[in-house]
Design a protein around this motif. Structure first.
Motif: not given
Length: 710
Positions: A272, A274, A322-323
């Motif tokens: 990720t 994030d 989310r990304r």
């Protein structure tokens, strides 16, 4: 940025079909290749002339062995190599993301959590390096690539086994000044503790946007690394104490890489991004798309399965949902024909297809400090450049109309990055002149270089510029290290035999580079030189001046700031010194005249800018006065000269030139301007000539005394 293969490039290396060039250096080239498995790889190929040298081949063999011994998800793995091939090669997994250096320069410092996570992952990579019995020796922002699933430590080209470090030459400094450890700066063997020091410097850079020991001349960086405390202003309090331990002068006082991992209490995310700001995530996505937008290649069996279906999707780890939309926005360029479109936008000329419905403009850019601390110089140059463009456009036989596009960076490095990115993104931009000062010029280099925009500065004299390695940059002004040679020669012709040189560190990089070069020039001419270095925090320089005068010199050189130059001039006037006095030109501002008063008279200045009243620029001065209603100030003629050179090269191209072609015309040609002749060193992009102009203070004003010829 990727580039097209040249006719002399091989089509295949070691089972890899080569797709594009990723970069090249004096020892070889790095290509983007596709293995028989379909995986992309970065393939380093050594030039034949080096491959024929047994010592070089043995060194490359050690590099391969070193890289293969490192096992970490945060270090780029070796996927293949043949150090014994006619053209030795090494392939590693391809990481399409930007370097940490580019991310910070473009998007600014990382947030505190991001710095801690970055530190922990890189500490784990270094732990693997050290567990393999190696020392990396060149941990720096440029050797950390940011991918969608985390950072990657790259370049084991100078890594050595710990038992082999003693073989390094005793007088050879290995590593990158500004990030290497004090022991490396003193040409001592590197150890795992040296890598930890470099990691601390890297994390400080990530947290603040600047190296902890500044930028500038190599010798100045090495001196500060050994003797000065790091500049950690802006580092979060919960990280500062830890970085101070990493940056300890004593290697034994530093934590190990494993202890760094354990100290940074922060969950390490997997697969990720994030932990990175959205701006950096977008940069990773954009860079990934751009780097993977390959040129047209003939279809092969690697592109499809035997059943005619597409090859299986990549099974590498994916970022969190989310990304993911940010990354998919960039990756979309690689599907549905987007790859070809992205490559068209990144062709050698850095411009879009000629099929654009709007007529192309011919734009010359100017980046200058128009409202900040160096606005006097910036405004003078911008007006000189504008005058050159207007004169060209007024010609009846002009082959095109040139548009001037100006941006104001206000003398601020952070703003310089933003305005440079915006200007460089204009597909019609051919070249840019700027910036005004050293810091803003250095900050903007990567933005222009990423888009292949030729960048010229007419006033920034520093070299090198921090961690940047400009390839499309030309310094069209003599550097701080060039002028002192003519100054020393002039002192010799005036009879000087013993000269005191006071380098005031409050003057920063210009003072240090000018002062050190002055001492070197005196030594070359067999003039006794006696250097002194004044600390930045010294409040009273009079005792230093008195001690220097007691040595009975017949010449005195000060390089620093205008205010402290005035204090030195007053202190010198109170002694019995009657010899020659030279002031570094960066301190020769009106403030010096005002603050020094009568003590300013007699000081000489050797500068790169010509007096606007001098005969070589008289016609320019007349035109400037007619256009702007006032006599031109210093630096206006230099801006005018550089603009005329760029216009001449654009015209010489015989049609709209690509950015690369224009850069080559500028870099390889010779142009006789009004102020000086412009020709550039092919290796360092520096001006080969160093015409210098002498001034002397008389009656509390700078009086032009002519050009200094060697």
């Amino acid at each position: 940025m990727t580039g097209k293969l040249t006719p002399s490039d091989p089509a295949r290396i070691g089972g890899h079909r080569l797709l594009a060039r990723l970069g090249a250096g004096g020892m070889g080239a790095v290509y983007l290749g596709r293995a028989e498995s379909g995986e992309l790889a970065a393939v380093k190929v050594i030039l034949p002339e080096y491959a024929d040298q047994p010592e070089f081949r043995a060194r490359f063999r050690r590099e391969v062995a070193a890289a293969r011994r490192v096992d970490s998800p945060w270090a780029v793995p070796v996927t293949g190599a043949d150090p014994d091939a006619p053209a030795p090669w090494l392939a590693t997994a391809f990481v399409p993301g930007p370097s940490l250096a580019e991310a910070v320069a473009t998007c600014g410092p990382l947030p505190p959590r991001g710095v801690r996570i970055l530190g922990r992952m890189l500490a784990r990579a270094l732990t693997a390096v050290h567990d393999a019995g190696l020392v990396h020796r060149d941990v720096k922002p440029g050797n950390v690539l940011l991918a969608v699933d985390g950072p990657r430590l790259i370049d084991f080209g100078i890594a050595r086994a710990t038992e082999e470090t003693a073989l390094t030459s005793a007088d050879m400094v290995v590593g990158t000044p500004g990030f290497l450890a004090p022991e490396q700066a003193q040409a001592q063997p590197a150890s795992p503790a040296s890598d930890v020091f470099a990691l601390g410097s890297l994390l400080s850079y990530a947290a603040t946007g600047r190296p902890p020991f500044g930028t500038g001349a190599v010798d100045a960086l090495l001196y500060r690394t050994v003797h000065d405390e790091p500049d950690l202003d802006g580092v979060p309090d919960d990280t500062r104490a830890f970085l101070e331990r990493c940056l300890a002068k004593d290697p034994g006082a530093r934590p190990t890489a494993r202890e760094v991992d354990e100290t940074l209490v922060e969950d390490t995310p997997h697969d990720t991004v994030d932990w990175l700001p959205d701006t950096v995530v977008r940069l990773i996505a954009d860079r990934s798309a751009a780097m993977l937008a390959l040129p047209d290649i003939e279809a092969t069996a690697l592109d499809a399965r035997a059943d005619g279906q597409p090859t299986p999707a990549d099974t590498s780890p994916r970022p969190s949902s989310r990304r993911r939309f940010l990354l998919l926005g960039g990756a979309a360029l690689l599907t549905a024909g987007g790859g070809a479109a992205a490559w068209a936008a990144l062709r050698e000329d850095g411009t879009a297809s000629a099929a654009s419905p709007r007529a192309r403009r011919w734009i010359l850019g100017v980046q200058a400090d128009l409202t900040g601390p160096q606005k006097t110089v910036g405004q003078a140059q911008e007006r000189g450049i504008r005058l050159a463009v207007e004169q060209f456009n007024s010609r009846k036989d002009k082959p095109f109309t040139l548009t001037l596009k100006t941006v104001d960076d206000q003398g601020d490095a952070t703003r310089a990055v933003k305005v440079a990115r915006a200007l460089a993104a204009d597909r019609d931009l051919l070249a840019v002149i700027g910036s005004t000062g050293d810091e803003t010029t250095g900050a903007s280099l990567d933005s222009y270089d990423a888009e292949l925009v030729p960048q010229l500065t007419a006033s920034s004299a520093q070299y090198p510029y921090g961690v940047s390695e400009p390839r499309h940059f030309l310094q069209a002004v003599p550097g701080y290290t060039s002028l002192p040679g003519t100054a020393a020669f002039s002192l010799q012709t005036q009879g000087a035999q013993r000269v005191g040189v006071l380098i005031d560190r409050d003057g920063g990089i210009p003072a240090w580079q000018f002062g050190r070069a002055m001492f070197g020039g005196l030594d070359f001419l067999k003039i006794v030189g006696e250097p002194r270095v004044a600390p930045r925090l010294a409040e009273d320089l009079a005792p230093v001046v008195a001690e220097m005068v007691a040595r009975k010199p017949d010449g005195f050189v000060y390089t620093g700031t205008p205010a402290r130059a005035a204090a030195v001039a007053r202190a010198l006037a109170r002694t019995d010194f009657t010899g020659l006095r030279v002031l570094g030109y960066t301190a020769a501002e009106p403030e010096f005249l005002t603050a020094a008063g009568a003590a300013a008279d007699g000081w000489q200045v050797f500068a790169p800018y010509i007096d606007p009243s001098a005969s070589p620029v008289r016609a320019f001065a007349t035109a400037y006065r007619e256009r702007y209603g006032a006599a031109p100030p210093y630096w206006a003629a230099e801006g005018y000269d550089v603009a005329r050179m760029v216009i001449a090269r654009i015209t010489e191209a015989g049609g709209r030139p690509s950015r690369t072609k224009l850069y080559n015309l500028l870099a390889k040609g010779t142009y006789k301007g009004l102020v000086r002749t412009y020709a550039f060193d092919q290796k360092y992009h520096l001006l080969e000539g160093y015409e210098t102009f002498r001034y002397e203070v008389t009656g509390s004003r700078y009086t032009y005394a002519g050009r200094v010829d060697l």
